[in-house]
Scaffold this motif. Sequence first.
Motif, PDB file in Angstrom:
ATOM      1  N   ASP A 168       0.815  -1.223   0.000  1.00  0.00           N
ATOM      2  CA  ASP A 168       0.000   0.000   0.000  1.00  0.00           C
ATOM      3  C   ASP A 168       0.850   1.275   0.000  1.00  0.00           C
ATOM      4  O   ASP A 168       0.407   2.320  -0.472  1.00  0.00           O
ATOM      5  N   LEU A 169       2.064   1.181   0.523  1.00  0.00           N
ATOM      6  CA  LEU A 169       2.890   2.387   0.646  1.00  0.00           C
ATOM      7  C   LEU A 169       3.935   2.522  -0.458  1.00  0.00           C
ATOM      8  O   LEU A 169       4.744   3.455  -0.445  1.00  0.00           O
ATOM      9  N   ALA A 170       3.904   1.633  -1.431  1.00  0.00           N
ATOM     10  CA  ALA A 170       4.984   1.567  -2.421  1.00  0.00           C
ATOM     11  C   ALA A 170       5.190   2.883  -3.166  1.00  0.00           C
ATOM     12  O   ALA A 170       6.325   3.296  -3.406  1.00  0.00           O
ATOM     13  N   ASP A 171       4.128   3.562  -3.551  1.00  0.00           N
ATOM     14  CA  ASP A 171       4.255   4.771  -4.370  1.00  0.00           C
ATOM     15  C   ASP A 171       3.968   6.049  -3.572  1.00  0.00           C
ATOM     16  O   ASP A 171       3.775   7.107  -4.161  1.00  0.00           O
ATOM     17  N   ALA A 172       3.949   5.918  -2.272  1.00  0.00           N
ATOM     18  CA  ALA A 172       3.593   7.084  -1.446  1.00  0.00           C
ATOM     19  C   ALA A 172       4.798   7.988  -1.202  1.00  0.00           C
ATOM     20  O   ALA A 172       5.950   7.556  -1.216  1.00  0.00           O
ATOM     21  N   TRP A 173       4.519   9.264  -1.003  1.00  0.00           N
ATOM     22  CA  TRP A 173       5.534  10.229  -0.590  1.00  0.00           C
ATOM     23  C   TRP A 173       5.522  10.413   0.923  1.00  0.00           C
ATOM     24  O   TRP A 173       6.531  10.762   1.528  1.00  0.00           O
ATOM     25  N   TYR A 174       4.354  10.154   1.511  1.00  0.00           N
ATOM     26  CA  TYR A 174       4.179  10.409   2.947  1.00  0.00           C
ATOM     27  C   TYR A 174       3.078   9.480   3.438  1.00  0.00           C
ATOM     28  O   TYR A 174       2.122   9.191   2.701  1.00  0.00           O
ATOM     29  N   ALA A 175       3.224   9.010   4.663  1.00  0.00           N
ATOM     30  CA  ALA A 175       2.231   8.082   5.201  1.00  0.00           C
ATOM     31  C   ALA A 175       1.888   8.434   6.644  1.00  0.00           C
ATOM     32  O   ALA A 175       2.762   8.829   7.427  1.00  0.00           O
ATOM     33  N   LEU A 176       0.629   8.290   6.954  1.00  0.00           N
ATOM     34  CA  LEU A 176       0.142   8.433   8.334  1.00  0.00           C
ATOM     35  C   LEU A 176      -0.441   7.091   8.751  1.00  0.00           C
ATOM     36  O   LEU A 176      -1.413   6.609   8.159  1.00  0.00           O
ATOM     37  N   ILE A 177       0.185   6.482   9.758  1.00  0.00           N
ATOM     38  CA  ILE A 177      -0.262   5.164  10.227  1.00  0.00           C
ATOM     39  C   ILE A 177      -1.018   5.353  11.530  1.00  0.00           C
ATOM     40  O   ILE A 177      -0.451   5.789  12.547  1.00  0.00           O
ATOM     41  N   ALA A 178      -2.306   5.039  11.497  1.00  0.00           N
ATOM     42  CA  ALA A 178      -3.143   5.312  12.679  1.00  0.00           C
ATOM     43  C   ALA A 178      -4.253   4.282  12.805  1.00  0.00           C
ATOM     44  O   ALA A 178      -5.410   4.618  13.070  1.00  0.00           O
ATOM     45  N   THR A 179      -3.911   2.997  12.633  1.00  0.00           N
ATOM     46  CA  THR A 179      -4.925   1.960  12.816  1.00  0.00           C
ATOM     47  C   THR A 179      -4.931   1.515  14.283  1.00  0.00           C
ATOM     48  O   THR A 179      -4.035   1.849  15.063  1.00  0.00           O
ATOM     49  N   SER A 180      -5.920   0.730  14.625  1.00  0.00           N
ATOM     50  CA  SER A 180      -6.013   0.185  15.987  1.00  0.00           C
ATOM     51  C   SER A 180      -5.354  -1.188  16.096  1.00  0.00           C
ATOM     52  O   SER A 180      -5.429  -1.835  17.142  1.00  0.00           O
ATOM     53  N   ASP A 181      -4.688  -1.622  15.020  1.00  0.00           N
ATOM     54  CA  ASP A 181      -4.039  -2.936  14.983  1.00  0.00           C
ATOM     55  C   ASP A 181      -2.525  -2.751  15.095  1.00  0.00           C
ATOM     56  O   ASP A 181      -1.875  -2.330  14.124  1.00  0.00           O
ATOM     57  N   PRO A 182      -1.911  -3.036  16.237  1.00  0.00           N
ATOM     58  CA  PRO A 182      -0.467  -2.835  16.413  1.00  0.00           C
ATOM     59  C   PRO A 182       0.377  -3.603  15.390  1.00  0.00           C
ATOM     60  O   PRO A 182       1.395  -3.096  14.921  1.00  0.00           O
ATOM     61  N   GLU A 183      -0.040  -4.827  15.045  1.00  0.00           N
ATOM     62  CA  GLU A 183       0.724  -5.607  14.084  1.00  0.00           C
ATOM     63  C   GLU A 183       0.700  -4.957  12.698  1.00  0.00           C
ATOM     64  O   GLU A 183       1.720  -4.900  12.003  1.00  0.00           O
ATOM     65  N   ALA A 184      -0.456  -4.454  12.294  1.00  0.00           N
ATOM     66  CA  ALA A 184      -0.548  -3.778  11.004  1.00  0.00           C
ATOM     67  C   ALA A 184       0.295  -2.509  11.005  1.00  0.00           C
ATOM     68  O   ALA A 184       0.966  -2.195  10.012  1.00  0.00           O
ATOM     69  N   ASN A 185       0.282  -1.791  12.119  1.00  0.00           N
ATOM     70  CA  ASN A 185       1.082  -0.567  12.217  1.00  0.00           C
ATOM     71  C   ASN A 185       2.570  -0.866  12.084  1.00  0.00           C
ATOM     72  O   ASN A 185       3.310  -0.155  11.394  1.00  0.00           O
ATOM     73  N   THR A 186       3.004  -1.933  12.741  1.00  0.00           N
ATOM     74  CA  THR A 186       4.421  -2.309  12.675  1.00  0.00           C
ATOM     75  C   THR A 186       4.819  -2.729  11.267  1.00  0.00           C
ATOM     76  O   THR A 186       5.875  -2.341  10.752  1.00  0.00           O
ATOM     77  N   ALA A 187       3.956  -3.511  10.639  1.00  0.00           N
ATOM     78  CA  ALA A 187       4.245  -3.971   9.272  1.00  0.00           C
ATOM     79  C   ALA A 187       4.279  -2.789   8.296  1.00  0.00           C
ATOM     80  O   ALA A 187       5.152  -2.698   7.429  1.00  0.00           O
ATOM     81  N   ALA A 188       3.332  -1.871   8.437  1.00  0.00           N
ATOM     82  CA  ALA A 188       3.289  -0.710   7.549  1.00  0.00           C
ATOM     83  C   ALA A 188       4.501   0.182   7.768  1.00  0.00           C
ATOM     84  O   ALA A 188       5.071   0.723   6.820  1.00  0.00           O
ATOM     85  N   SER A 189       4.894   0.317   9.026  1.00  0.00           N
ATOM     86  CA  SER A 189       6.074   1.123   9.336  1.00  0.00           C
ATOM     87  C   SER A 189       7.320   0.525   8.702  1.00  0.00           C
ATOM     88  O   SER A 189       8.177   1.243   8.177  1.00  0.00           O
ATOM     89  N   ALA A 190       7.418  -0.785   8.722  1.00  0.00           N
ATOM     90  CA  ALA A 190       8.564  -1.459   8.096  1.00  0.00           C
ATOM     91  C   ALA A 190       8.542  -1.268   6.586  1.00  0.00           C
ATOM     92  O   ALA A 190       9.590  -1.055   5.957  1.00  0.00           O
ATOM     93  N   GLU A 191       7.380  -1.326   5.995  1.00  0.00           N
ATOM     94  CA  GLU A 191       7.284  -1.107   4.547  1.00  0.00           C
ATOM     95  C   GLU A 191       7.686   0.329   4.195  1.00  0.00           C
ATOM     96  O   GLU A 191       8.390   0.561   3.202  1.00  0.00           O
ATOM     97  N   ALA A 192       7.252   1.277   5.020  1.00  0.00           N
ATOM     98  CA  ALA A 192       7.622   2.669   4.782  1.00  0.00           C
ATOM     99  C   ALA A 192       9.138   2.838   4.820  1.00  0.00           C
ATOM    100  O   ALA A 192       9.726   3.550   3.999  1.00  0.00           O
ATOM    101  N   GLU A 193       9.788   2.163   5.760  1.00  0.00           N
ATOM    102  CA  GLU A 193      11.241   2.238   5.872  1.00  0.00           C
ATOM    103  C   GLU A 193      11.891   1.641   4.620  1.00  0.00           C
ATOM    104  O   GLU A 193      12.851   2.197   4.075  1.00  0.00           O
ATOM    105  N   THR A 194      11.359   0.536   4.135  1.00  0.00           N
ATOM    106  CA  THR A 194      11.918  -0.116   2.952  1.00  0.00           C
ATOM    107  C   THR A 194      11.831   0.783   1.721  1.00  0.00           C
ATOM    108  O   THR A 194      12.777   0.869   0.927  1.00  0.00           O
ATOM    109  N   HIS A 195      10.689   1.471   1.566  1.00  0.00           N
ATOM    110  CA  HIS A 195      10.470   2.288   0.381  1.00  0.00           C
ATOM    111  C   HIS A 195      10.882   3.749   0.587  1.00  0.00           C
ATOM    112  O   HIS A 195      10.647   4.579  -0.288  1.00  0.00           O
ATOM    113  N   ARG A 196      11.476   4.036   1.760  1.00  0.00           N
ATOM    114  CA  ARG A 196      11.928   5.382   2.089  1.00  0.00           C
ATOM    115  C   ARG A 196      10.780   6.407   2.021  1.00  0.00           C
ATOM    116  O   ARG A 196      10.887   7.464   1.434  1.00  0.00           O
TER     117      ARG A 196
END
Length: 411
Positions: free
Chosen positions: A72-100
């Motif tokens: 979901d974050l592959a083509d993003a310039w900026y991301a706001l992660i604010a779900t109620s699922d800690p595992e999803a937040n962690t995974a999304a944060s890792a993807e953001a780091e991978t795609h800078r």
Amino acid sequence: MAEHPPYPVGLRLTGRRVVVLGGGQVAQRRLPALIGAGADIHLVSPEATPSVEAMADAGEITWHRRPYAEGDLADAWYALIATSDPEANTAASAEAETHRVWCVRSDDADQATAWTPATGHSEGVTVAVLTTDARGRDPRHTAAVRDAVVEGLRDGTLVAPHHRTRTAGVALVGGGPGDPDLITVRGRRLLAEADVVIADRLGPRDLLAELPPHVEVIDAAKIPYGRYMAQEAINNALVEHARQGKSVVRLKGGDPYVFGRGMEELQALTEAGIPCTVVPGISSSVSVPGAAGIPVTHRGVAHEFTVVSGHVAPDDERSLVDWPSLAKLTGTLVVLMGVDKIGRIAETLMAHGKSPHTPVALVQEGTTAAQRRVDATLATVADTVVAQDVRPPAVIVIGDVVAVGPDGTAA
């Protein structure tokens, strides 16, 4: 990373893809600013608050009604992660780091690559405050600093002079009923930026003491009139100072267009080719009664109120007021500049059918430390004004609302 402060930067997101994960209260608070920045916003969330859903319905954001998925974050310039699922937040944060992708996390700021500052705006200036103390972030303190700076810029107590050439001109500023705190935010800011202030006697005088020493303050009542009428001389003074390249504020009591002759000044400036800004003010016609505990309208008592000038008597050929018609109205009548004419006003209203028992209140120097309220009826008001030594400026309120108590019933 926690040992170093964040590097502040302003992101230009117009047309750029921004991904928001989660449609709850955090997204609801952050989305308006992202929309205002012109971002191409994609919301990924199975649910959303009614306000967020309304943004999607209005086409302001694109809503993907599903949970976060890898990619979901592959083509993003900026991301706001604010779900109620800690595992999803962690995974999304890792993807953001991978795609800078610069990423904000509402649940764990230490794991984010970006922080959202507390922001505020004032006349083209954006104030953004971040906590840089490595011992811990304090959002309330950050917001308080932001509010203090923005408030100072808005009310003129924090003056930031313009160093580029300013456009000369005049601002007709309504100063409100007298209390210096009741001038508008914009009016106070323009006062703080003025080179010349031409002030009325009924303007908020306490504000003049706050002006920097270089500001020239002119009492409109003391402008030499010579062969001109008073208003013409004031108009000429406004034009003259503006033509000298100065920023001029015409500080008036109440509102410039409520018996303030503001339009005459605007017309003179327009004829002279001088740019003019009109800043509305809180009119004494409603604010002074309110400060004295009198609502000009009240459910079941008055459905309308009428404001008239009492500076000429009802029997004066110059009067433009239809006093016989006013006597037939059942609402509230507010009379400005009518203290010395109130006797003849009361007689005229009663002669055309207004009850002699109609309550009347006179509020002298309303909203100031010297405010006082004197009550009477139409039959007694002339004698009461003399006996109580009521003097201008005073706002006169005529009608049943005068007798409405704080419990909502007539006294």
